[in-house]
Write an enzyme that holds these catalytic residues in place. Structure first.
Site, mmCIF file in Angstrom:
data_model
loop_
_atom_site.group_PDB
_atom_site.id
_atom_site.type_symbol
_atom_site.label_atom_id
_atom_site.label_comp_id
_atom_site.label_asym_id
_atom_site.label_seq_id
_atom_site.Cartn_x
_atom_site.Cartn_y
_atom_site.Cartn_z
ATOM 1 N N SER A 113 -36.793 -117.096 0.904
ATOM 2 C CA SER A 113 -37.022 -118.541 0.742
ATOM 3 C C SER A 113 -37.957 -118.962 1.864
ATOM 4 C CB SER A 113 -35.690 -119.283 0.875
ATOM 5 O OG SER A 113 -35.905 -120.657 1.113
ATOM 6 N N TYR A 126 -27.679 -120.992 4.872
ATOM 7 C CA TYR A 126 -28.591 -120.550 3.801
ATOM 8 C C TYR A 126 -29.895 -120.029 4.415
ATOM 9 C CZ TYR A 126 -31.757 -120.710 -0.167
ATOM 10 O OH TYR A 126 -32.686 -120.363 -1.129
HETATM 11 N N1 LIG Z 1 -34.318 -123.167 -6.399
HETATM 12 C C1 LIG Z 1 -34.924 -123.209 -5.204
HETATM 13 O O1 LIG Z 1 -35.404 -124.277 -4.749
HETATM 14 C C2 LIG Z 1 -35.047 -121.951 -4.367
HETATM 15 C C3 LIG Z 1 -35.876 -121.979 -3.239
HETATM 16 C C4 LIG Z 1 -36.001 -120.843 -2.471
HETATM 17 C C5 LIG Z 1 -35.323 -119.687 -2.818
HETATM 18 N N2 LIG Z 1 -34.527 -119.674 -3.916
HETATM 19 C C6 LIG Z 1 -33.806 -118.430 -4.223
HETATM 20 O O2 LIG Z 1 -34.096 -118.015 -5.539
HETATM 21 C C7 LIG Z 1 -32.998 -117.210 -6.025
HETATM 22 C C8 LIG Z 1 -32.609 -117.702 -7.401
HETATM 23 O O3 LIG Z 1 -32.044 -119.002 -7.261
HETATM 24 P P1 LIG Z 1 -32.182 -120.143 -8.362
HETATM 25 O O4 LIG Z 1 -32.921 -121.258 -7.767
HETATM 26 O O5 LIG Z 1 -32.646 -119.554 -9.647
HETATM 27 O O6 LIG Z 1 -30.650 -120.588 -8.410
HETATM 28 P P2 LIG Z 1 -29.653 -120.718 -9.637
HETATM 29 O O7 LIG Z 1 -30.313 -121.412 -10.760
HETATM 30 O O8 LIG Z 1 -28.405 -121.288 -9.042
HETATM 31 O O9 LIG Z 1 -29.407 -119.202 -10.058
HETATM 32 C C9 LIG Z 1 -28.685 -118.336 -9.236
HETATM 33 C C10 LIG Z 1 -28.423 -117.060 -10.006
HETATM 34 O O10 LIG Z 1 -27.604 -116.208 -9.187
HETATM 35 C C11 LIG Z 1 -26.407 -115.896 -9.904
HETATM 36 N N3 LIG Z 1 -25.308 -115.859 -8.936
HETATM 37 C C12 LIG Z 1 -24.883 -116.880 -8.135
HETATM 38 N N4 LIG Z 1 -23.820 -116.502 -7.420
HETATM 39 C C13 LIG Z 1 -23.567 -115.204 -7.772
HETATM 40 C C14 LIG Z 1 -22.586 -114.263 -7.374
HETATM 41 N N5 LIG Z 1 -21.650 -114.570 -6.465
HETATM 42 N N6 LIG Z 1 -22.609 -113.024 -7.925
HETATM 43 C C15 LIG Z 1 -23.558 -112.701 -8.844
HETATM 44 N N7 LIG Z 1 -24.517 -113.556 -9.258
HETATM 45 C C16 LIG Z 1 -24.516 -114.794 -8.723
HETATM 46 C C17 LIG Z 1 -26.218 -117.059 -10.906
HETATM 47 O O11 LIG Z 1 -25.461 -116.689 -12.042
HETATM 48 P P3 LIG Z 1 -23.871 -116.999 -12.113
HETATM 49 O O12 LIG Z 1 -23.651 -118.395 -11.643
HETATM 50 O O13 LIG Z 1 -23.519 -116.731 -13.537
HETATM 51 O O14 LIG Z 1 -23.235 -115.983 -11.193
HETATM 52 C C18 LIG Z 1 -27.678 -117.300 -11.303
HETATM 53 O O15 LIG Z 1 -28.102 -116.353 -12.252
HETATM 54 C C19 LIG Z 1 -31.886 -117.337 -4.980
HETATM 55 O O16 LIG Z 1 -31.867 -116.199 -4.151
HETATM 56 C C20 LIG Z 1 -32.300 -118.568 -4.187
HETATM 57 O O17 LIG Z 1 -31.780 -118.563 -2.870
HETATM 58 C C21 LIG Z 1 -34.363 -120.781 -4.708
#
Ligand SMILES: NC(=O)c1ccc[n+]([C@@H]2O[C@H](COP(=O)([O-])OP(=O)(O)OC[C@H]3O[C@@H](n4cnc5c(N)ncnc54)[C@H](OP(=O)(O)O)[C@@H]3O)[C@@H](O)[C@H]2O)c1
Length: 229
Positions: A113, A126
């Protein structure tokens, strides 16, 4: 490519798998698993081995966020966040990398991130967990440069997903992160930030400003969001 999707929600995984099979004709298998649980990465590696599945590309994307002052946070939730965002990434990398090195091909993409580049008040654990992902990946990149295996950290900034539903200027879509992952796989360096503005911000906060100034500025800009959350 054939896919193995891992997350906790079995129904959502199966719906995604069904769509991917129909739209792309790929083989997709799914495993419902909480990767923050101790032993879960080994369970996944064993499940893959039992199915005779060789992993060519590992994408450590699963992650969770937690907003609010550390003083108001439940310690167990902070620990769960670190277990998922940092420990599982390191463990899965260590579990699946040896076979890639032995085959002299493969890739590991660890999703970090822009929060990895500087301290971020109100999302302290985080950002710290993502700093771990970034540093860990850069080090493994250097260890594996001559092995034929590509190891890279990709850092999105604010991205429009379930994790981040707030209105943020310059917010990008998940498709742009996916494009950046694909170009990072074709590139050579250890770390890529998604988008020019995010790259500039990561440089200013992570490299130009002292950590104390970066933390104070971020505290002011994130305070309102933390209070609203
Ligand atoms: N969105 C942003 O602004 C942003 C910015 C920077 C970095 N990121 C990074 O991008 C990545 C994807 O995030 P996203 O934004 O797509 O978030 P998201 O929509 O909340 O998706 C998170 C994914 O991780 C899975 N997950 C969560 N907890 C889990 C667990 N304990 N075990 C296994 N799977 C788990 C969720 O599925 P389930 O809930 O079914 O487990 C979902 O598929 C993350 O690493 C996040 O930190 C996001």
């Amino acid at each position: 490519m054939h896919l193995v999707l891992v997350a906790r929600d079995a129904a959502r995984l199966e719906a995604a798998a069904k769509r991917l099979r129909a739209e792309h004709g790929t083989q997709v298998s799914t495993l419902a698993l909480d990767l923050s649980h101790q032993g879960a990465p080994s369970q996944l590696a064993q499940w893959l081995a039992d199915a005779g599945t060789e992993v060519d590309v590992l994408v450590n994307n699963a992650g969770a966020s937690l907003m609010g002052p550390v003083a108001d946070s439940r310690p167990a939730r902070l620990r769960g966040l670190v277990d998922l965002n940092a420990d599982a990434v390191a463990e899965l990398t260590a579990l699946l990398l040896p076979a890639m090195v032995a085959r002299r091909r493969g890739a590991i993409v660890n999703i970090a991130s822009t929060g990895a580049y500087a301290p971020a008040p109100y999302v302290a654990a985080y950002a710290a967990s993502k700093a771990f992902v970034l540093s860990f990946t850069q080090a493994v990149w250097a260890e594996t440069r001559a092995t034929g295996v590509r190891v890279v950290a990709v850092s999105p900034g604010p991205t429009d997903t379930a994790m981040n539903t707030r209105r943020v200027p310059g917010k990008r879509g998940p498709g742009s992160v996916a494009d950046t992952v694909m170009s990072a796989l074709r590139g050579r360096g250890p770390a890529v930030v998604d988008g020019r503005l995010n790259t500039f911000q990561a440089f200013v906060f992570g490299r130009l400003l002292p950590a104390s100034a970066a933390a104070r500025i971020a505290e002011r800009s994130l305070r309102k969001a933390a209070l609203e959350d």
